[in-house]
Each structure stands twice: as structure tokens, then as C-alpha cells.
Design a protein around this motif. Structure first.
Motif, PDB file in Angstrom:
ATOM      1  N   TYR A 124      36.907  33.173  46.959  1.00 19.91           N
ATOM      2  CA  TYR A 124      36.651  34.115  45.458  1.00 19.91           C
ATOM      3  C   TYR A 124      37.209  33.236  44.640  1.00 19.91           C
ATOM      4  CZ  TYR A 124      37.751  38.094  43.015  1.00 19.91           C
ATOM      5  OH  TYR A 124      37.701  39.425  42.235  1.00 19.91           O
ATOM      6  N   PRO A 125      37.061  33.397  43.200  1.00 21.41           N
ATOM      7  CA  PRO A 125      37.546  32.544  41.845  1.00 21.41           C
ATOM      8  C   PRO A 125      38.581  32.950  41.458  1.00 21.41           C
ATOM      9  CG  PRO A 125      34.893  33.726  41.861  1.00 21.41           C
ATOM     10  CD  PRO A 125      36.203  34.061  42.647  1.00 21.41           C
ATOM     11  N   PRO A 126      39.713  32.111  41.718  1.00 16.02           N
ATOM     12  CA  PRO A 126      38.755  30.779  40.761  1.00 16.02           C
ATOM     13  C   PRO A 126      39.196  29.776  42.001  1.00 16.02           C
ATOM     14  CG  PRO A 126      41.528  31.196  40.061  1.00 16.02           C
ATOM     15  CD  PRO A 126      41.402  33.016  41.000  1.00 16.02           C
ATOM     16  N   GLU A 127      39.864  30.554  43.665  1.00 20.18           N
ATOM     17  CA  GLU A 127      39.747  29.144  44.331  1.00 20.18           C
ATOM     18  C   GLU A 127      38.531  28.592  44.573  1.00 20.18           C
ATOM     19  OE1 GLU A 127      43.209  32.113  45.158  1.00 20.18           O
ATOM     20  OE2 GLU A 127      41.196  32.520  44.611  1.00 20.18           O
ATOM     21  N   PHE A 128      37.507  29.166  44.102  1.00 23.48           N
ATOM     22  CA  PHE A 128      36.075  29.152  45.187  1.00 23.48           C
ATOM     23  C   PHE A 128      34.824  29.058  44.074  1.00 23.48           C
ATOM     24  CE2 PHE A 128      38.024  29.062  49.270  1.00 23.48           C
ATOM     25  CZ  PHE A 128      37.617  27.591  49.605  1.00 23.48           C
ATOM     26  N   GLY A 129      33.762  28.592  43.516  1.00 21.96           N
ATOM     27  CA  GLY A 129      32.740  29.040  42.909  1.00 21.96           C
ATOM     28  C   GLY A 129      31.901  29.050  43.069  1.00 21.96           C
ATOM     29  N   GLY A 153      28.597  30.282  45.977  1.00 23.59           N
ATOM     30  CA  GLY A 153      27.223  31.745  46.120  1.00 23.59           C
ATOM     31  C   GLY A 153      28.233  32.254  47.078  1.00 23.59           C
ATOM     32  N   ILE A 154      29.520  32.562  47.705  1.00 24.02           N
ATOM     33  CA  ILE A 154      29.500  33.539  48.072  1.00 24.02           C
ATOM     34  C   ILE A 154      30.952  34.066  47.283  1.00 24.02           C
ATOM     35  CG2 ILE A 154      31.093  34.854  50.050  1.00 24.02           C
ATOM     36  CD1 ILE A 154      30.224  32.827  51.672  1.00 24.02           C
ATOM     37  N   GLY A 155      32.307  33.418  46.544  1.00 27.25           N
ATOM     38  CA  GLY A 155      32.153  33.748  45.442  1.00 27.25           C
ATOM     39  C   GLY A 155      32.042  34.627  44.667  1.00 27.25           C
ATOM     40  N   THR A 156      31.026  34.027  44.742  1.00 24.01           N
ATOM     41  CA  THR A 156      30.175  34.471  43.013  1.00 24.01           C
ATOM     42  C   THR A 156      29.511  35.456  43.495  1.00 24.01           C
ATOM     43  OG1 THR A 156      29.713  31.782  42.568  1.00 24.01           O
ATOM     44  CG2 THR A 156      28.140  33.928  41.199  1.00 24.01           C
ATOM     45  N   TYR A 157      29.091  35.809  44.613  1.00 25.80           N
ATOM     46  CA  TYR A 157      28.756  37.237  44.918  1.00 25.80           C
ATOM     47  C   TYR A 157      29.318  38.370  45.001  1.00 25.80           C
ATOM     48  CZ  TYR A 157      27.871  41.459  47.735  1.00 25.80           C
ATOM     49  OH  TYR A 157      27.418  42.515  48.136  1.00 25.80           O
ATOM     50  N   VAL A 158      31.172  37.801  45.143  1.00 24.78           N
ATOM     51  CA  VAL A 158      31.654  38.609  45.913  1.00 24.78           C
ATOM     52  C   VAL A 158      32.695  39.352  44.468  1.00 24.78           C
ATOM     53  CG1 VAL A 158      34.464  39.509  46.609  1.00 24.78           C
ATOM     54  CG2 VAL A 158      32.740  38.174  48.318  1.00 24.78           C
ATOM     55  N   SER A 159      33.257  38.864  43.494  1.00 28.40           N
ATOM     56  CA  SER A 159      33.419  38.988  42.607  1.00 28.40           C
ATOM     57  C   SER A 159      32.083  39.587  41.284  1.00 28.40           C
ATOM     58  CB  SER A 159      33.478  37.250  42.022  1.00 28.40           C
ATOM     59  OG  SER A 159      33.731  37.283  40.047  1.00 28.40           O
ATOM     60  N   ILE A 160      31.206  39.065  41.094  1.00 27.73           N
ATOM     61  CA  ILE A 160      30.144  40.280  40.967  1.00 27.73           C
ATOM     62  C   ILE A 160      30.134  41.645  41.218  1.00 27.73           C
ATOM     63  CG2 ILE A 160      27.724  40.584  39.938  1.00 27.73           C
ATOM     64  CD1 ILE A 160      27.489  36.943  39.845  1.00 27.73           C
ATOM     65  N   ALA A 161      29.665  41.520  42.596  1.00 24.61           N
ATOM     66  CA  ALA A 161      29.991  43.201  42.890  1.00 24.61           C
ATOM     67  C   ALA A 161      31.310  43.612  43.658  1.00 24.61           C
ATOM     68  CB  ALA A 161      29.505  42.484  44.770  1.00 24.61           C
ATOM     69  N   ALA A 162      32.939  43.129  43.531  1.00 24.10           N
ATOM     70  CA  ALA A 162      33.375  43.658  43.178  1.00 24.10           C
ATOM     71  C   ALA A 162      33.514  44.344  41.594  1.00 24.10           C
ATOM     72  CB  ALA A 162      34.603  42.793  43.429  1.00 24.10           C
ATOM     73  N   ARG A 163      33.343  43.763  40.800  1.00 22.46           N
ATOM     74  CA  ARG A 163      32.934  44.340  39.613  1.00 22.46           C
ATOM     75  C   ARG A 163      31.964  45.012  39.425  1.00 22.46           C
ATOM     76  NH1 ARG A 163      31.451  39.939  36.459  1.00 22.46           N
ATOM     77  NH2 ARG A 163      31.767  38.605  38.078  1.00 22.46           N
ATOM     78  N   MET A 164      31.155  45.312  39.827  1.00 21.11           N
ATOM     79  CA  MET A 164      30.111  46.263  39.823  1.00 21.11           C
ATOM     80  C   MET A 164      30.270  47.521  39.829  1.00 21.11           C
ATOM     81  SD  MET A 164      26.043  46.093  41.875  1.00 21.11           S
ATOM     82  CE  MET A 164      26.999  46.408  43.672  1.00 21.11           C
ATOM     83  N   VAL A 181      38.110  49.186  44.488  1.00 22.39           N
ATOM     84  CA  VAL A 181      37.914  47.996  45.428  1.00 22.39           C
ATOM     85  C   VAL A 181      38.711  46.887  45.932  1.00 22.39           C
ATOM     86  CG1 VAL A 181      36.155  46.260  45.086  1.00 22.39           C
ATOM     87  CG2 VAL A 181      35.860  47.679  43.586  1.00 22.39           C
ATOM     88  N   THR A 182      39.073  46.727  46.519  1.00 21.15           N
ATOM     89  CA  THR A 182      40.164  45.607  47.536  1.00 21.15           C
ATOM     90  C   THR A 182      39.960  44.639  48.095  1.00 21.15           C
ATOM     91  OG1 THR A 182      41.690  47.013  47.923  1.00 21.15           O
ATOM     92  CG2 THR A 182      41.957  45.741  49.374  1.00 21.15           C
ATOM     93  N   VAL A 183      39.974  43.429  47.775  1.00 20.10           N
ATOM     94  CA  VAL A 183      39.261  41.906  47.943  1.00 20.10           C
ATOM     95  C   VAL A 183      39.955  41.203  49.348  1.00 20.10           C
ATOM     96  CG1 VAL A 183      38.086  39.995  47.600  1.00 20.10           C
ATOM     97  CG2 VAL A 183      38.122  41.785  46.009  1.00 20.10           C
ATOM     98  N   ILE A 187      49.297  40.482  47.120  1.00 21.62           N
ATOM     99  CA  ILE A 187      49.178  41.424  46.630  1.00 21.62           C
ATOM    100  C   ILE A 187      48.508  41.485  45.067  1.00 21.62           C
ATOM    101  CG2 ILE A 187      48.471  43.451  45.702  1.00 21.62           C
ATOM    102  CD1 ILE A 187      49.822  44.310  49.372  1.00 21.62           C
ATOM    103  N   SER A 188      47.743  41.447  44.104  1.00 16.85           N
ATOM    104  CA  SER A 188      47.702  40.662  42.798  1.00 16.85           C
ATOM    105  C   SER A 188      46.534  42.352  42.348  1.00 16.85           C
ATOM    106  CB  SER A 188      47.760  39.834  41.942  1.00 16.85           C
ATOM    107  OG  SER A 188      45.889  39.137  42.389  1.00 16.85           O
ATOM    108  N   ILE A 189      46.423  42.395  41.313  1.00 18.42           N
ATOM    109  CA  ILE A 189      45.828  43.167  40.354  1.00 18.42           C
ATOM    110  C   ILE A 189      44.843  42.705  39.690  1.00 18.42           C
ATOM    111  CG2 ILE A 189      45.071  45.737  38.777  1.00 18.42           C
ATOM    112  CD1 ILE A 189      45.647  45.995  41.552  1.00 18.42           C
ATOM    113  N   GLU A 190      43.371  42.281  39.652  1.00 27.63           N
ATOM    114  CA  GLU A 190      42.781  40.643  38.861  1.00 27.63           C
ATOM    115  C   GLU A 190      41.358  41.727  38.071  1.00 27.63           C
ATOM    116  OE1 GLU A 190      42.057  37.446  40.897  1.00 27.63           O
ATOM    117  OE2 GLU A 190      44.409  37.014  41.951  1.00 27.63           O
TER     118      GLU A 190
END
Length: 720
Positions: free
Chosen positions: A10-15, A17-28, A36-38, A50-53
Motif C-alpha cells: 500500500y502506498p507510500p510504502e509500496f507503489g 501493482g497490488i499497492g496501486t490496485y488497493v489504493s485505487i479500489a479503496a478510493r473507488m 473502507v478499512t485496509v 491506525i490512521s485515516i488517510e
């Protein structure tokens, strides 16, 4: 709805394919009003953070909250940690409507096992698996031995994650076909729903003529060797244009024990020196975009890819791509309309397509780029993907199927599956073979009588004990209700167990050695599972040692071919459907030195009478100096292995090539203790004097930190 997403990236730790997907899907999902909780594991922290980003709750948890890492390899322990992290928040907040996870590294494996086995916190979960890049496919393309432990076991966890999914989503048809070639797909259905991508507005671009970019790290899987071979041929025949490769160069190519960067720099040194080959390395997203956006053509030559975001991104920027047919990227492009496709198996097709693209005018390139952008917007925009995904989820929730069969990795082939008549009661018969165990039998029987399963009988089978104390102690049990003592001459453990089973009156049957004990809830949990599934005929559990050892021995669902190499369960602690045991699983007294219980499990599985394991220590195994196991020599073991393989020759022959690979890559099953760990047969980090678990931790840390990766690689080369 409440969505929880499990991920290792998950960004910013990772950029990636999986991290990109989870970031976009979570925002979607967030944009559509869902909660949504990751969940993301993080090394080096002591408690949950725990943070809200951006409106999404992120729970970063330490992968050390249980002691699983003491007895499981890294990926298996990580999966267990995810399950326990999920359990904690379910107990605090209730279950989510949908729990989504990657299949990669099997991180949802234990969460799914707990659900399937009926554990309270998990039983109502709706688990959606989105496929990305499982190791059981990727390792093969990267020339890594897929049968080597623990890689092999991680692959089995990934396959199980796919088979056990309530909703299975693949971003590409290509992935489904690749997976079908490597695992049993019976009763498995994947919904093909592409991953979403944020799409920028298309801007006018300046095209740098003949500027050729490969967008992807150096990796066999990414087609790096093939691409460089194509360009070497071009350059050697007078082609003057450089190739720029954007992406990491640090991946190890295992057959050579060198990084891809080192291999390429040595083999293509003169092309690098002349400026024809430019290794850009890892660039920031901004710099990578700047390099790509002015390119004449962007090449993605993968030999395997599920759903590469690099292609989506470049197309959304209006670029002209030349991609291989070997991946989901070929489903994004209509050849000659919004990009170009070549086939690695067709000689010179790459050259022909590249030559064609380089002759296109800027106007023609811009038209193709506009069509690429438009097609991405039409097919992969978050709104489009959301509608497809939510429709599948709603259909599932409206008509949830009832599972009557446990999803074993290999579907049963009907063999002698006639219906069995027998007791209709719910009684459990616990058979305790007994020979001179007077010092331990009281603890053993007490643990059974303290069990929370309400309907039980205990059958102690005295196999001709000779010690006066052991004989006299048996009299204490003869007047206890529901306890029966059978006396017989000494004939050995196998016959002793069989006689106990034949005298049992219950529907269910369990064996318990007289010096061992069980947890109060073992039998109730095991029988709950036997009732859940028609195709589950025995249940085991993890083992907790006591006495001269305090270790934990994790057991695993026993399935072929691995069960034919190494016994995955403590077979003397199983709970059975009694008639199944009597018909197919009775102990063979010809196995005079032992392993009769393993042979029994193989007999059952060969007749498609499968079993599962409760992933918690509910059986207590006493370690003592004078036990039978201490006298179990290598010669006795090899003798028994031969007898068992001869007895089940037809079953072994069915999996011959896989058994050969498991043995060739890991050594004899006699020396394998835990499939989630690297075997001593394998040198790991080339003979470095460190434990298998430590090697796994170093590898994982190296993936996440380039400085550690550099140090580890230096050590790796020096100790080769």
C-alpha cells in the motif's frame, strides 16, 4: 457496506501493482459511500497503528502479535497473523460485509480456513479474492524451483485461497487460463472484472522520435531476456536507436545467483557503453512519467502478466504501446487500433511491429494515443469497474450458496463412494491403546472426561500390559460410567487400535495415546467440522508438546501429492467418521516399526475420504525419553517408506512426476519436518550459518528495504 481489504502492499510504502490496485479500489469504494478499512502488516512496530488517510482507515499491524513465527515459516505465519488481526477487530466491531484479499502469498489462507471450519468470529465472513500475481505461476516464469520448500507450500496456500473464495475475481481471462493449467479448477468460477485506474485528462504531447522505452523492471517474467535478444539482433544489423529500460534491476535471477542488473551489464556491456542500452533503474513516478510521456513507443514484453498497471498508465497518457500477447495486457489492446501486439512464438513479429510503429507519423501516433486513452476511459474508469464489481457482490449476497463440500485442492475422483450404514447417534468413541502406561493414564482419561462434547464413551484397550502398577490402575476405570476397559494379549499398536474401533458404538471415533491429552474443546470443534461437510471424514489439529519439550508442531490439511512424501498430520490424534475408518482406514499390523497411522491416512485419501486440520493447538503430546519415537531409526523409516509406497503404488504412480520434483528439490521426506520452512537439503543463502526462519526474514526485509537488499546481495555473492 463495510469493506475490509487485506494487502501486503500500500502506498507510500509500496507503489507496485497490488499497492496501486488497493489504493485505487479503496478510493473507488469510498467515493460510493462505503466504509473502507485496509489491513497492512508492518515490520518494526510493537502495536497497531491506525490512521485515516484520504477518508480510508488504514490499520498497520505488527506481524508478531501471536507466536506463530516460532513454528511457521514467514508466509504461513504472516497469513496466521492476518487472521488473528481480523479476528480482533471482528470481536470489537463486528464482521465486515465484504472482506477482500489478494491471493498473493496466501495471506487470506488461515482466515479462510477458520471460516470453513466454523469458527465463530469467521463463519459469517464473505470473502472476495482478487487475483494478482501468485508465486505458483510467477516463480515458474522467473526460473525459480516451484517445488522447493517453502515456495511450494506458499503456492499451495495461494491455490487454496483461490479455491476457497466466496467470490473470485480475476482482472484478466489470461490469468484464469494460466491458473487452470497449474491447479484443479473443478467447481471454481472466476468473475473477470478488470482493475480500475484513475484516468488523467489527455494533453497534447511532444513526441521524441525514435525514443524507445521499456516500462517495467528487469525480470525473466517481464520478458527482459527476450527483449534484449531482439534488440541485440537489431543493433548488430545496424539499428541505431537506443532502448531505455525504466524499472528496478535488483531482482535475483536464481539459476545464476546474480541480479538481473549484473547479468545484463555483463552480457550487454558494449551496448551500454555505446549508449544503445540505457538502464534508467527505479525512478520516481514523476520522473518515470516524464520519460514515458515523450516516448515514440512504449514496450511491455512480458512472458507472463495478469494485469499490468504500466500498460494502463501509458495508454491513459495517450502513448503507443507494443505489448506481448503473453498477459492480460493483450486484452487491453486492439492490435493496430489503440496499440500493437506481438507474439514471442512468432519469429521476427516483434521486429516487424516495431519497424511499423517507428515509421508512423506524429499525427498517426497521436490518433492511436487518443484511441488508447479513450478505450481506457471507457473500460477501466473507477465508475465502470465499480458497477461491475458491486453487481457481482450483490448477486452473491442475495443468493449465498451453502457449502456441502470442503474445497480441497484436488477434487475427489469417485472411487468406491458407496453409502455407508451405521450408527445414527452423535456419540463419540475415544479409543485409548494402553501398554504399561500407568503413570500417565489418569491424566489422559481426565482430559477426555473434561471435554465439552456431551456424548462420549471411552474405550481403553489394554494390550497385554505386564507392569503390576499399570494393570492395577486400570481397575479404577472399570466402574466409571461410559468408560470401558478391554483386555487382550499383546499384539501391537495397530491391532490394538483396530479392536478398539471395532468395539466402538459411536458415530464418531477418536484415538488417543495413553500418555497424551486433549484440550476441552477439541472434540466439539472436530465433530462440528465433520457435520459440516459430506467429503470430510477425519479432522486433526496442531500439536502442543509437553514434558521434555514445549514446542508447537503445526499440522496441515493432508492432500496429495505432498502427503505421499511427508506426513502432515499427527495421525494418532485424529477424529473420524467411524464407519469411514472401519472401511478404509484400519491400521496395518504389517508396519511393525510404526507409521501405521500415516499409512491409514494415505489409505483414506486414496479413496477420496479427505481430512482437514484445525489450526490451533488442541492436542497435547508428551515428549519422554523412553517413547517409541526415540527408537525410530533411519533404517526403520526407509523400510516403512518402501512398504507404504508399494502398498499404495497406484496412488503414488498418479503423482509420480510431482513426487519426483518434491524429492529432487527438497531431499527425502524423512528429514522434512515443516513444509512452510526451507529444508536442510537446500542451502538457502548459499550456506550461510543461519536458520531457515532467519533466511526468510532477511529475504522479506530485503524486498522492503534497498539498503538491506544491497547488503544481503553482497553477502550472497561472497558466500557463493
Amino acid at each position: 457496506m463495510k469493506f475490509w481489504i487485506l494487502t501486503t502492499e500500500y502506498p507510500p510504502e509500496f507503489g507496485g501493482g497490488i499497492g496501486t490496485y488497493v489504493s485505487i479500489a479503496a478510493r473507488m469504494l469510498r467515493d460510493k459511500g462505503h466504509s473502507v478499512t485496509v489491513f497492512l502488516y508492518q515490520m518494526g512496530i510493537a502495536s497497531d497503528r491506525i490512521s485515516i488517510e484520504d477518508g480510508i482507515r488504514i490499520i498497520r499491524f505488527p506481524p508478531t502479535q501471536t507466536n506463530a513465527s516460532k513454528f511457521l515459516g514467514f508466509n504461513a505465519a504472516l497469513s496466521y497473523e492476518y487472521a488473528k488481526a481480523i479476528e480482533k477487530y471482528i470481536q470489537k466491531e463486528g464482521a465486515p460485509d465484504i472482506l477482500e484479499s489478494q491471493e498473493y502469498h496466501g495471506i487470506a489462507y488461515y482466515t479462510q480456513q477458520f471460516k470453513l471450519l466454523g469458527y465463530e468470529s469467521f463463519k459469517d465472513l464473505n470473502i472476495l479474492i482478487t487475483c494478482h500475481a501468485p508465486s505458483f505461476i510467477c516463480l515458474e516464469y522467473n526460473h525459480i524451483p516451484v517445488y522447493q520448500l517453502p515456495y511450494y507450500w506458499t503456492g499451495l496456500m495461494e491455490k487454496s485461497t483461490i479455491k476457497c473464495a466466496d467470490i473470485l475475481v480475476s482482472p484478466s481471462y489470461y490469468f484464469v487460463e494460466q491458473a487452470k493449467q497449474r491447479m484443479d479448477w473443478t467447481d471454481t468460477r472466476a468473475e473477470v472484472i478488470p482493475n480500475p485506474i484513475d484516468i488523467p485528462d489527455l494533453r497534447e504531447q511532444s513526441i521524441n522520435r525514435n525514443h524507445i522505452v521499456c516500462f517495467g523492471k528487469l525480470s525473466p517474467l517481464k520478458g527482459s531476456f527476450e527483449l534484449l535478444r531482439y534488440f541485440k539482433e537489431l543493433w548488430d544489423n545496424g539499428f541505431e536507436h537506443p532502448l531505455h529500460i525504466i524499472g528496478g534491476t535488483e531482482q535475483i535471477f536464481h539459476p545464476e545467483g546474480l541480479t538481473m542488473g549484473d547479468i545484463v551489464k555483463e552480457k550487454y556491456a558494449r551496448y551500454i557503453e555505446s549508449g544503445l542500452l540505457v538502464l534508467e533503474g527505479n525512478l520516481s513516478p514523476e520522473k518515470a512519467r516524464a520519460k514515458v510521456i515523450n516516448a515514440h513507443v512504449v514496450i511491455v514484453p512480458s512472458t507472463f502478466d495478469n494485469f499490468p498497471y504500466t500498460v494502463l498508465e501509458a495508454m491513459s497518457w495517450g502513448k503507443v504501446l507494443l505489448v506481448s500477447q503473453s498477459g492480460g495486457q493483450s486484452e487491453m489492446i486492439e492490435d493496430g487500433f489503440n496499440g500493437f501486439i506481438f507474439d514471442h512464438d512468432k519469429p521476427r513479429e516483434f521486429h516487424q511491429k516495431l519497424e511499423l510503429i517507428l515509421t508512423l507519423s506524429n499525427k498517426e501516433l497521436a490518433q492511436i494515443g487518443k484511441r488508447a486513452h479513450a478505450s481506457i476511459k471507457e473500460k477501466y474508469a473507477p465508475d465502470v469497474i465499480y458497477n461491475q464489481k458491486i453487481r457481482v457482490i450483490q448477486q452473491y449476497l442475495a443468493n449465498k450458496p451453502e457449502r456441502k463440500h470442503f474445497p480441497f485442492l484436488e477434487s475427489a475422483v469417485p472411487v468406491n463412494n458407496k453409502s455407508q450404514s451405521g450408527p445414527q447417534n452423535e456419540l463419540l468413541s475415544v479409543v485409548i491403546p494402553y501398554y504399561n502406561m500407568g503413570d500417565y493414564i489418569r491424566d489422559c482419561v481426565r482430559s477426555v472426561l473434561n471435554a465439552d462434547y456431551p456424548e462420549m464413551e471411552v474405550i481403553i484397550v489394554n494390550d497385554g500390559s505386564t507392569e503390576p502398577n499399570s494393570i492395577s490402575i486400570l481397575k479404577e476405570f472399570e466402574d466409571i460410567p461410559n468408560v470401558k476397559v478391554i483386555h487382550k494379549k499383546n499384539e501391537g499398536l495397530s491391532i490394538c487400535r483396530n479392536i478398539g474401533a471395532q468395539n466402538a458404538t459411536g458415530k464418531y471415533l477418536a484415538f488417543l495415546d495413553a500418555d497424551d491429552m486433549v484440550a476441552p474443546d477439541y472434540y466439539s470443534k472436530a465433530i462440528r467440522t465433520l457435520r459440516l461437510y459430506d467429503n470430510v471424514h477425519f479432522v486433526g489439529t496442531w500439536i502442543k508438546y509437553f514434558g521434555e519439550s514445549q514446542d508447537t508442531w503445526p499440522s496441515f490439511n493432508p492432500e496429495p501429492p505432498y502427503i505421499l512424501v511427508h506426513n502432515l498430520v499427527n495421525s494418532s490424534s485424529l477424529v473420524y467418521k467411524k464407519n469411514t475408518f472401519l472401511e478404509f482406514g484400519q491400521n496395518d499390523h504389517k508396519l511393525v516399526y510404526g507409521m501405521e497411522d500415516w499409512d491409514s491416512v494415505i489409505s483414506l485419501i486414496s479413496q477420496n475420504k479427505g481430512g482437514v486440520v484445525l489450526p490451533e493447538p488442541l492436542f497435547f503430546y508428551r515428549i519422554r525419553k523412553n517413547s517409541m519415537a526415540r527408537a525410530f531409526t533411519h533404517t526403520k523409516r526407509t523400510y516403512l517408506y518402501r512398504l507404504i509406497s508399494q502398498k499404495h503404488a497406484t496412488f503414488y504412480n498418479r503423482y509420480g512426476h510431482e513426487i519426483a520434483n518434491i524429492l529432487n528439490q527438497n531431499g527425502s521426506g524423512i528429514y522434512i519436518d515443516n513444509p512452510t520452512l526451507e529444508t536442510s537439503f537446500v542451502s538457502g543463502l548459499n550456506g550461510l550459518p543461519i536458520s531457515s526462519k532467519m533466511k526468510e526474514k532477511i529475504k522479506e526485509l530485503a524486498k522492503r528495504n534497498r539498503h538491506i537488499r544491497k547488503v544481503a546481495y553482497t553477502l550472497y555473492k561472497n558466500f557463493k
